[in-house]
Design a protein around this motif. Structure first.
Motif, PDB file in Angstrom:
ATOM      1  N   LYS A  89       0.802  -1.216   0.116  1.00 16.60           N
ATOM      2  CA  LYS A  89      -0.127   0.102  -0.011  1.00 16.60           C
ATOM      3  C   LYS A  89       0.854   1.286  -0.166  1.00 16.60           C
ATOM      4  N   ILE A  90       1.932   1.266   1.043  1.00 18.35           N
ATOM      5  CA  ILE A  90       2.752   2.146   1.068  1.00 18.35           C
ATOM      6  C   ILE A  90       3.483   2.522  -0.236  1.00 18.35           C
ATOM      7  N   ALA A  91       4.239   1.439  -0.742  1.00 15.70           N
ATOM      8  CA  ALA A  91       4.969   1.420  -2.056  1.00 15.70           C
ATOM      9  C   ALA A  91       4.173   1.979  -3.220  1.00 15.70           C
ATOM     10  N   ARG A 146      10.978  -8.738  -2.043  1.00 17.04           N
ATOM     11  CA  ARG A 146      10.679  -8.957  -3.432  1.00 17.04           C
ATOM     12  C   ARG A 146       9.380  -8.755  -3.950  1.00 17.04           C
ATOM     13  N   THR A 147       8.508  -8.743  -3.187  1.00 16.95           N
ATOM     14  CA  THR A 147       7.205  -8.585  -3.580  1.00 16.95           C
ATOM     15  C   THR A 147       7.047  -7.285  -4.035  1.00 16.95           C
ATOM     16  N   VAL A 148       7.460  -6.254  -3.240  1.00 16.60           N
ATOM     17  CA  VAL A 148       7.274  -4.906  -3.305  1.00 16.60           C
ATOM     18  C   VAL A 148       8.164  -4.616  -4.710  1.00 16.60           C
ATOM     19  N   LEU A 149       9.175  -5.083  -4.713  1.00 18.76           N
ATOM     20  CA  LEU A 149      10.072  -4.674  -6.067  1.00 18.76           C
ATOM     21  C   LEU A 149       9.211  -5.094  -7.234  1.00 18.76           C
ATOM     22  N   ASP A 150       8.855  -6.324  -7.200  1.00 20.20           N
ATOM     23  CA  ASP A 150       8.196  -6.873  -8.633  1.00 20.20           C
ATOM     24  C   ASP A 150       6.929  -6.200  -8.867  1.00 20.20           C
ATOM     25  N   GLU A 151       6.135  -5.798  -7.685  1.00 25.24           N
ATOM     26  CA  GLU A 151       4.735  -5.007  -7.960  1.00 25.24           C
ATOM     27  C   GLU A 151       4.805  -3.871  -8.035  1.00 25.24           C
ATOM     28  N   THR A 152       5.726  -2.936  -7.782  1.00 20.44           N
ATOM     29  CA  THR A 152       5.683  -1.601  -7.742  1.00 20.44           C
ATOM     30  C   THR A 152       6.767  -0.999  -8.079  1.00 20.44           C
ATOM     31  N   GLY A 153       8.125  -1.652  -8.328  1.00 17.30           N
ATOM     32  CA  GLY A 153       9.458  -1.204  -8.577  1.00 17.30           C
ATOM     33  C   GLY A 153      10.099  -0.479  -7.657  1.00 17.30           C
ATOM     34  N   ILE A 154       9.463  -0.315  -6.478  1.00 14.15           N
ATOM     35  CA  ILE A 154      10.351   0.310  -5.467  1.00 14.15           C
ATOM     36  C   ILE A 154      11.208  -0.569  -4.647  1.00 14.15           C
TER      37      ILE A 154
END
Length: 298
Positions: A89-91, A146-154
């Motif tokens: 949510k934050i990312a 990993r999930t944050v990077l994969d789904e948001t690029g952050i």
């Protein structure tokens, strides 16, 4: 290097503590007046969570959104999903505002465990995670990153923090060894590193390949001694000023800066002076902290 500040310097802490705080407009105004170029997000809901409004409020003050502190109870696997959803949510908000500047600053849910809270700054081996707990903890950190990077690029960094389970130099080392450097960087905090028993200049040298976000926080060893004598917990130490204005504690920021320059660090330096709501004048402290940095060439 680019210089930011953070809502915690205005008493906006990520621990759900009670107290009256200034409005976000006043905080952003004062941050800009004091000479900073960016801010972290702070507690969800303190700054606007509607991307266009948040971007507008930042742009009119010429501020960048440089990161967001995301505490997760990584010790308990059953809490990982909720932590992941919160991080996503934050990312997503960061990505819609300033994706090229921002990072997710993961951390333990500091202060949650009574043993660690009451022994902050004086952690012993028996207070540390077991091997099985380390596996759960580090796997959870990697999964969120990993999930944050994969789904948001952050990208994500991990913030070592007193009153959490990654506090001491040994604990930081263990987490770095157990996690993928391609997924997880380190948010290096000078004050927490010193409070946790380390030398910040040595810590910078040891971990520089993982450092992608830096917090400048000073540390008062005299208050740490009083904390030990009086058996204060982490929050009582905060209330008594364990993290002083820059230049008034024990951190040799000139050596810290020289090390960052030697390593050609070109990311954000975020000033943090954790206070509880109602302590002192945040604007005046922010001005003095910024002037101190100018005096050492930053």
């Amino acid at each position: 290097m680019k210089i930011a500040n953070a809502p915690c310097s205005w008493g906006i802490l990520e621990f759900g503590l009670d107290g009256t705080t200034d409005s976000y407009q006043k905080m952003l105004d004062e941050m800009s007046i004091a000479g900073y170029n960016g801010t972290e997000l702070g507690d969800w809901g303190f700054l606007p969570t509607e991307p266009n409004l948040l971007q507008k409020e930042l742009e009119i003050r010429d501020l960048k959104l440089v990161g967001a502190f995301v505490p997760v109870n990584f010790r308990k696997q059953e809490d990982h999903h909720a932590g992941l959803e919160n991080a996503l949510k934050i990312a997503r908000l960061l990505g819609e505002v300033h994706s090229s500047e921002a990072t997710i600053v993961l951390s333990d849910e500091n202060g949650k465990d009574p043993l660690r809270r009451h022994n902050a700054g004086r952690i012993q081996p028996e207070h540390q995670l077991s091997s099985d707990e380390w596996k759960i903890f580090s796997n959870g950190v990697e999964k969120v990153a990993r999930t944050v990077l994969d789904e948001t690029g952050i990208p994500s960094v991990f913030h070592h923090h007193c009153a959490g389970f990654v506090e001491s130099p040994d604990e930081i080392r263990i987490l770095m060894e157990r996690t993928d450097p391609e997924l997880l960087g380190l948010c290096f905090d000078t004050g927490h590193y010193a409070y946790g028993g380390g030398n910040p200049v040595e810590g910078l040298s040891e971990h520089f390949s993982r450092i992608r976000h830096v917090h400048f926080k000073d540390f008062d060893p005299a208050i740490a001694r009083k904390s030990k004598q009086n058996n204060w917990d982490y929050f009582e130490s905060l209330e008594n000023g364990i993290f002083s204005e820059l230049g008034k504690g024990s951190i040799d920021f000139e050596k810290v800066l020289k090390r960052l320059e030697k390593e050609k660090y070109d990311g954000w330096v975020v000033v943090e002076q954790d206070i509880l709501p109602g302590m002192g004048s945040p604007l005046e402290s922010a001005k003095r902290n910024r002037e101190y940095l100018r005096s050492i060439g930053l």
